[in-house]
Structures are given as structure tokens and as C-alpha cells.
Motif scaffolding. Structure first.
Motif, PDB file in Angstrom:
ATOM      1  N   LYS A  33     -12.559  26.101  25.890  1.00 25.11           N
ATOM      2  CA  LYS A  33     -12.016  26.704  24.669  1.00 25.11           C
ATOM      3  C   LYS A  33     -12.690  28.048  24.382  1.00 25.11           C
ATOM      4  CE  LYS A  33     -10.770  22.236  22.581  1.00 25.11           C
ATOM      5  NZ  LYS A  33      -9.306  22.382  22.516  1.00 25.11           N
ATOM      6  N   ARG A  34     -13.989  28.134  24.579  1.00 28.58           N
ATOM      7  CA  ARG A  34     -14.689  29.397  24.363  1.00 28.58           C
ATOM      8  C   ARG A  34     -14.165  30.492  25.295  1.00 28.58           C
ATOM      9  NH1 ARG A  34     -21.153  27.920  23.957  1.00 28.58           N
ATOM     10  NH2 ARG A  34     -21.301  28.033  21.671  1.00 28.58           N
ATOM     11  N   SER A  35     -13.995  30.140  26.561  1.00 29.16           N
ATOM     12  CA  SER A  35     -13.504  31.107  27.539  1.00 29.16           C
ATOM     13  C   SER A  35     -12.114  31.613  27.154  1.00 29.16           C
ATOM     14  CB  SER A  35     -13.477  30.470  28.926  1.00 29.16           C
ATOM     15  OG  SER A  35     -12.931  31.346  29.875  1.00 29.16           O
ATOM     16  N   VAL A  54     -15.995  23.972  15.367  1.00 28.04           N
ATOM     17  CA  VAL A  54     -15.204  25.197  15.274  1.00 28.04           C
ATOM     18  C   VAL A  54     -16.131  26.410  15.332  1.00 28.04           C
ATOM     19  CG1 VAL A  54     -13.678  26.546  13.775  1.00 28.04           C
ATOM     20  CG2 VAL A  54     -13.359  24.065  13.993  1.00 28.04           C
ATOM     21  N   THR A  55     -17.252  26.329  14.663  1.00 28.71           N
ATOM     22  CA  THR A  55     -18.225  27.431  14.658  1.00 28.71           C
ATOM     23  C   THR A  55     -18.735  27.703  16.064  1.00 28.71           C
ATOM     24  OG1 THR A  55     -18.893  26.885  12.401  1.00 28.71           O
ATOM     25  CG2 THR A  55     -20.431  28.194  13.709  1.00 28.71           C
ATOM     26  N   ALA A  56     -18.998  26.642  16.825  1.00 26.11           N
ATOM     27  CA  ALA A  56     -19.492  26.823  18.189  1.00 26.11           C
ATOM     28  C   ALA A  56     -18.435  27.470  19.083  1.00 26.11           C
ATOM     29  CB  ALA A  56     -19.918  25.482  18.776  1.00 26.11           C
ATOM     30  N   ALA A  79     -18.221  31.194  18.154  1.00 25.16           N
ATOM     31  CA  ALA A  79     -19.467  31.967  18.279  1.00 25.16           C
ATOM     32  C   ALA A  79     -19.414  33.001  19.394  1.00 25.16           C
ATOM     33  CB  ALA A  79     -20.641  31.016  18.511  1.00 25.16           C
ATOM     34  N   VAL A  80     -18.512  32.825  20.377  1.00 27.91           N
ATOM     35  CA  VAL A  80     -18.438  33.774  21.497  1.00 27.91           C
ATOM     36  C   VAL A  80     -17.625  35.016  21.131  1.00 27.91           C
ATOM     37  CG1 VAL A  80     -18.686  31.960  23.207  1.00 27.91           C
ATOM     38  CG2 VAL A  80     -16.392  32.636  22.459  1.00 27.91           C
TER      39      VAL A  80
END
Length: 512
Positions: free
Chosen positions: A101-103, A127-129, A132-133
């Protein structure tokens, strides 16, 4: 960040069951949806799934063919999840993996306009994590739909710690346009619904661990006495332990081993043994072709009700009278009388001893919930077996089903309900959600007869507190410590659903 505006162009990334459900719902609401998936074959299947679902809606008379064709035309394929094509919002429903999900969010930020909202449909990740990217994490939030999306009317809106207020307003307007109901949840483990739902299954598992009753009896009591749509073990089998166990454990550890959320030692062994539930053909029940197999019939001993009964509980006396059972109207039970009591927050044995009743002839009957279809008879190791058989026959003579369970520190229905209410009260006390949102979310997403705080008010917050105090005192287990939310409101005479006066109310009043 961005002004609240009617959402028009939506990109949904992930063509699985959740993604296609979200796309169908948004398109049905008049929005233009671009559906994307990294796997072209999955995208084909997803578009076919939407078409098949719309066809079922038409066949069921819930949608006319012309409208279904319009909805289908509003969902079009997008070649790449990270295409630079402009849109107002991206809703991702990809695999539940933080780095994936971050990518995706990092790539989307690099190709889309700064005012494009990035929403994650995560059910368990921070959600914050995820946000964060991003260079601009204020553009991201959680938008958690429930499966099946078109029919499950609840959506959790979860701001991260840096989400802009305008983005929350935008998401709220989007949900309102679909006709679904939005609730605001804090970015904590389980958000709102999965956190609130822990009270039900964790207490059921505790009852099973203690040997109070088996899964089928606990489920029957939950359905018939508390009027739950599904029993807790039916629910675990439906979800599958491969899904439920990680959620139970992640919420417990996420709240730093909060005792109220403690999972059961029973689950890991069943998980490793492959007893996952319906998907493997066996869990707490056995299944064939997805249907639960009926249990083996157990012969029930029926004996004549040839002894008088004694109770000082008016509702029990009325039930027995109505069935033609003789009830003694004396201050103390006669020498042969079967004694029935309805304790709350205390064991049958402890209550009988406290009141000087003959323990060997005393049984308990559940006092909380709906007794119109099922009665719960609690028996203890020192009970005269003949007394227990006569008591069961007399209760069955009222025309109701009878569950026979072992005596414990409180009744089965009492414990399930008190845990449900106490867990919700803990959420309210920590200001993780408003009382109204807690009630709405649990009722819509979990199918409870009513919201947990409203339920506690209906039964009586003082009775819930009595059960919790009794459980805590008898067991010493901190899982039963009453939430301050309940303690204060009982002391003040406030409803559990009443948010009460808050510091901001005083500040606002002082500024007028």
C-alpha cells in the motif's frame, strides 16, 4: 488542502471483491469510475463480477435493465493503477500489506495532482503508517467499506494523524452521495467496528475455555436470548480462523495487551490444525458444501414434574404458573421444593449460600435477555441430579427451548452482553468514536439488535455494572473491570449514550 466538492472522477485500484463492490456502489451513485489492477486477468474478472452482480440485481427486481446498463457503462478499465490520468480521488483495495500500500501511494503521489485525495480501504493497517511515505500525508485517509459493499451500508472514515479536515469533509460528502452511512473512527487498532466486535467473540471464547457451555449452546443463547443474528462461533466459522485469529491478536497487541481484548488460548491450536470453519469443512461445526451439518441428536431425559417449585422471582413464578407447575407462596422453600433463582453478577452457589437457600436443591435461570423462546438453566456440581432433571422438564413445559449450562460467576447472556457494552464504553471513554457513531457502526456493520451503548441503556446501565462488578470481584480478571464511562454514568444517572459535558463545552460557553 482541497475544498470539499462533489466527487465525480474516482479511480478504484484493486479488482477483487472489495474493489469491484466499491466501484459498483460509486457507479450506481452516478460517479464515473475507472477500475484498475496490476493483473489484467484480475481486472477482466472484476469487470465480469460487476456485470454479473448487476444482472442479479435486475433479476431480483431491485434494478431495472436500463439503469443497470448505465451503471455498467460508468465503470471503465484503466490500464495501469498509477496512470497519470486526472481524478478527484483514488480508493485502493489491494492486498492487506503495508509495504504494498505504501508503494502504491508513493507512486500515485508522483503522478497525480496535489489535490487528489488518496484513500485506503484497509481494515487493519494504520492509516498514518500508510500515509507516512507521502510528501503530503494530509491528502490521505482511510475509507473502510464492508463486504458486500453495495449492501453493507456502513463506511468508516479514518483520518491519519496528519489528514486535513477538508479531506475528511470530502470523504464524508462522497459517502453521503452513495446513500451509505459514514462514521468517524480513530486510527487505532481495529478502528471502530473490529474493535467494538471483540467484546462478543472474546467473551464467548472465555465461556468455552471455562467449560460453562459448548459452542452450540452458547450460540443458541446468543441468538434466542440476546437476539443476535449469528452466534459467536457461527461467526468465527463464517469468517475463518485464518482471518479472525490475526485480527484478534493484532487488536490485543495493538492496545498493549488490554485485558478486555484478550484472545483465547483455544484458537492457535485450532488454526494450526486446519479447523478454520466453513472454508475447510470443519471449525466449531462441520459443513458439507458450505452448509452446516446438524448435530447428532441427543436423547433428552423427560421426567414428571412431581415436586413443587419455589422462587421469589415474579417472572419465573408467572412462567411456571402458566405451565401448570405448582409454585409455593411461602417465605422459604419447603423440604421437597425445587428452588429457582435468577442471580445477576454472581454464581448460583454464592447467591444461594448468601440467602440461606438449600444449595443442593437450587438452580439458576438467566435473568437478562428475551425469555420468550429459550430459557437458560444453570446447574452446579453439588446439585441433586433429580432436582436438575425436574427443573429442566418444568421449564420445557413452558413451551420454550431449554439450554442447560454450568454455573459460573454470572449467566451466559449476562456475560456476553456486559462484555459487548463494556468494550463499547471503553471506546467512548477513550474518545475513539462518539456514542452515536459507536451505536450506528455496530448496528449496521455487525448486525446487533441495537447499538451496544443503547442496548446497555435499554437493559439498565446499573444492571450491566452489577454484572461487571460481580465478575471482577469473583474472578479477579481485569478483563471485567468496568469502564469509567459506565461507572460515572450510573453514579450520575446519565444514559450510556449521553456524551455528557466535556471541557470544550465549558470553554465554548465561556467564550460566548
Amino acid at each position: 488542502m482541497t475544498e470539499s466538492r462533489p466527487p465525480v472522477r474516482v479511480r478504484v485500484v484493486g479488482a477483487g471483491a472489495m474493489g469491484t463492490g466499491i466501484a459498483q456502489l460509486l457507479a450506481t451513485s452516478g460517479m464515473e469510475v475507472r477500475l484498475a489492477d496490476a493483473d489484467p486477468t484480475a481486472l477482466d474478472r472484476g469487470l465480469d463480477r460487476i456485470g454479473a452482480q448487476l444482472a442479479r440485481e435486475v433479476a431480483g427486481g431491485r434494478l431495472d435493465p436500463a439503469t443497470a446498463a448505465e451503471v455498467s457503462a460508468r465503470v471503465t478499465r484503466l490500464g495501469s493503477p498509477t496512470a497519470p490520468e486526472p481524478c478527484d480521488v483514488v480508493i485502493e483495495a489491494v492486498v492487506e500489506d503495508l509495504e504494498v500500500k505504501r508503494s502504491l501511494f508513493r507512486e500515485l503521489e508522483s503522478v497525480l495532482a496535489p489535490n487528489t485525495v488518496l484513500a485506503t480501504n484497509t481494515s487493519s493497517l494504520s492509516v498514518t503508517a500508510i500515509a507516512a511515505v507521502l510528501d503530503r500525508p494530509e491528502r490521505a485517509l482511510g475509507l473502510h467499506f464492508f463486504n458486500p459493499v453495495p449492501r453493507m451500508r456502513l463506511v468508516e472514515i479514518i483520518p491519519g494523524v496528519r489528514t486535513a479536515t477538508s479531506v475528511v469533509d470530502f470523504a464524508t460528502a462522497l459517502v453521503a452521495r452513495t446513500g451509505h452511512v459514514a462514521v468517524r473512527a480513530t486510527d487505532t487498532p481495529g478502528f471502530l467496528v473490529n474493535h467494538a466486535g471483540r467484546g462478543y467473540v472474546t467473551e464467548a471464547l472465555q465461556l468455552l475455555e471455562e467449560g460453562i457451555a459448548g459452542p452450540a449452546e452458547i450460540d443458541a443463547i446468543a441468538r434466542d436470548v440476546l437476539r443476535m443474528r449469528m452466534g459467536p462461533f457461527e461467526l468465527l466459522d463464517l469468517t475463518g480462523l485464518d482471518v479472525s485469529v490475526p485480527v484478534l491478536e493484532s487488536i490485543w497487541t495493538g492496545f498493549y495487551a488490554e485485558p478486555r481484548l484478550r484472545p483465547s488460548t483455544l484458537l492457535r491450536g485450532r488454526l494450526h490444525g486446519g479447523l478454520l470453519g466453513r472454508k475447510t469443512g470443519e471449525g466449531f461445526y462441520r459443513y458439507r458444501d458450505g452448509a452446516k451439518l446438524p448435530p447428532e441428536p441427543v436423547p433428552v431425559a423427560t421426567v414428571p414434574v412431581d415436586r413443587p417449585f419455589w422462587t421469589d422471582d415474579p417472572s419465573l413464578a408467572a412462567l411456571l404458573d402458566g405451565a401448570g407447575t405448582r409454585v409455593e407462596r411461602t417465605g422459604q422453600p419447603g423440604e421437597r421444593a425445587v428452588v429457582l433463582i435468577a442471580p445477576e453478577g454472581v454464581s448460583v452457589v454464592a447467591e444461594a449460600r448468601r440467602r440461606g437457600l438449600p444449595v443442593r436443591r437450587t438452580c439458576g435461570v438467566e435473568s437478562i435477555g428475551d425469555s420468550t423462546t429459550r430459557l437458560v438453566l444453570a446447574i452446579h456440581p453439588g446439585l441433586d441430579p433429580e432436582v436438575g432433571r425436574v427443573a429442566r422438564s418444568a421449564l420445557a413445559g413452558t413451551g420454550r427451548e431449554v439450554s442447560v449450562v454450568r454455573d459460573g460467576p454470572a449467566g451466559v447472556a449476562q456475560r456476553l452482553l456486559a462484555s459487548i457494552v463494556n468494550t463499547a464504553a471503553g471506546i467512548a471513554q477513550a474518545r475513539l468514536a462518539t456514542p452515536d457513531d459507536i451505536n450506528t457502526a455496530v448496528r449496521l456493520a455487525l448486525g446487533y439488535p441495537t447499538g451496544p451503548l443503547a442496548w446497555g441503556d435499554r437493559v439498565g446501565a446499573d444492571r450491566i455494572l452489577t454484572v461487571l462488578d460481580g465478575l471482577f470481584t469473583q474472578t479477579g480478571d481485569p478483563r471485567y473491570r468496568p469502564s469509567r464511562w459506565i461507572v460515572e454514568r450510573v453514579a450520575l444517572g446519565l444514559a450510556l449514550a449521553d456524551p455528557g459535558t466535556a471541557p470544550e463545552d465549558i470553554v465554548a460557553a465561556g467564550g460566548e
